[in-house]
Design a protein around this motif. Structure first.
Motif, short mmCIF file in Angstrom:
data_model
loop_
_atom_site.label_atom_id
_atom_site.label_comp_id
_atom_site.label_asym_id
_atom_site.label_seq_id
_atom_site.Cartn_x
_atom_site.Cartn_y
_atom_site.Cartn_z
N ILE A 51 17.52 82.14 47.09
CA ILE A 51 18.65 82.58 46.12
C ILE A 51 17.68 83.35 45.06
CG2 ILE A 51 19.88 81.79 43.92
CD1 ILE A 51 20.77 79.29 45.64
N ARG A 75 18.60 87.41 44.32
CA ARG A 75 18.92 87.82 43.11
C ARG A 75 18.25 88.74 42.43
NH1 ARG A 75 18.90 85.37 38.87
NH2 ARG A 75 20.60 86.29 38.03
N GLN A 76 16.81 88.68 42.65
CA GLN A 76 15.92 89.60 42.14
C GLN A 76 15.97 90.86 42.75
OE1 GLN A 76 14.41 88.83 39.20
NE2 GLN A 76 12.53 89.02 39.69
N PHE A 84 19.68 92.65 42.18
CA PHE A 84 19.72 93.09 40.58
C PHE A 84 18.60 94.26 40.38
CE2 PHE A 84 22.38 88.81 40.20
CZ PHE A 84 23.56 89.62 40.70
N THR A 141 21.09 81.30 34.53
CA THR A 141 21.87 82.42 35.19
C THR A 141 23.39 82.39 34.67
OG1 THR A 141 20.56 81.93 37.15
CG2 THR A 141 22.70 83.05 37.31
N ARG A 144 28.11 91.32 39.69
CA ARG A 144 27.00 90.83 39.20
C ARG A 144 27.51 89.49 38.52
NH1 ARG A 144 21.67 92.53 36.40
NH2 ARG A 144 20.67 90.59 35.99
N VAL A 171 28.37 86.97 41.32
CA VAL A 171 27.04 86.40 41.93
C VAL A 171 26.20 85.38 41.16
CG1 VAL A 171 24.96 87.28 42.87
CG2 VAL A 171 26.86 88.47 43.51
N ASP A 172 26.07 85.86 39.74
CA ASP A 172 25.40 84.92 38.97
C ASP A 172 26.17 83.64 38.85
OD1 ASP A 172 23.19 86.46 38.39
OD2 ASP A 172 24.16 87.57 36.58
N SER A 189 25.43 81.96 42.15
CA SER A 189 24.12 81.24 42.44
C SER A 189 23.60 80.30 41.14
CB SER A 189 23.14 82.60 42.32
OG SER A 189 23.33 83.50 41.01
#
Length: 219
Positions: free
Chosen positions: A26, A30-31, A34, A91, A196, A199-200, A203
């Motif tokens: 995860i 994410r890194q 984004f 997050t 985003r 997804v945030d 996650s």
């Protein structure tokens, strides 16, 4: 059996383990999604640094002591769980802040621009990866149970564990950076505000759930 003969099976096992979903996956996803694949590099390096520390501890017998100690197990479990929940809440806060600024939506052209990573952000990502790995008591159990299967009886436990850990670090680093590169190629789509936020939110929920599961983990 000679160590070289065992290496192919070791590499395959490492790849299968690396591909299993978890906090590491995860954080890396994410890194990369984004901020681009370069932003995932410190996260990957932090995770692998933590892994190598656990491997050396296992080779020196310290991981076995940690696994046998109820106090050490509980402390690591609580620290790891709290940190995962913290990352999840962090997050979610990103989602909340983006919702409160919905009037300033990012355009598709702006989404194509890969955000730069500051020096401070690099070390923060590295630290998060390291803490996630070191504060996981399951890592100690993994090293104790996994590595001895690939260490011939006539070889030094510490030296062979350190060598196998180098192989695992190299394999996992290549695998995770490949994953980051794939995620980074679709980064413009993931950086769209609506995507985003979703997804945030997902996650963040997964990180909190993993933290709670770790908190309830027993031996």
């Amino acid at each position: 059996m000679d160590l070289l003969a065992l290496l192919p099976a070791f590499v395959i096992a490492v790849l299968l383990i690396s591909a299993s979903p978890g906090p590491a996956m995860i954080l890396i996803f994410r890194q990369a999604a984004f901020r681009g694949w370069r932003a995932a590099v410190p996260t990957v390096l932090g995770l692998e640094a933590g892994l190598y520390v656990w491997a050396l501890a296992a080779g020196a017998g310290l991981a076995a002591l940690v696994a046998a100690s109820e106090v050490a197990f509980v402390v690591l479990r609580v620290v790891g769980a709290v940190f995962l929940v913290y990352l999840g809440i962090k997050t979610w806060r990103t989602v909340w802040r983006s919702r409160t600024h919905r009037g300033v939506e990012q355009s598709d052209a702006e989404a194509l621009i890969t955000p730069s990573v500051s020096r401070r952000g690099w070390w923060r990502a590295f630290g998060e990866g390291t803490v996630v790995m070191l504060a996981n008591p399951k890592a100690a159990f993994f090293m104790i149970a996994f590595y001895p299967q690939f260490i011939p009886a006539h070889r030094s436990l510490f030296a062979t564990t350190a060598l196998l850990a180098v192989v695992q670090v190299l394999v996992e680093t290549a695998f995770y950076l490949t994953l980051a590169a794939v995620a980074g190629r679709t980064g413009a789509w993931f950086r769209r505000p609506r995507i985003r936020r979703r997804v945030d939110a997902i996650s963040g929920a997964v990180l909190v759930a993993l933290g709670l599961r770790l908190a309830m983990t027993t031996r």
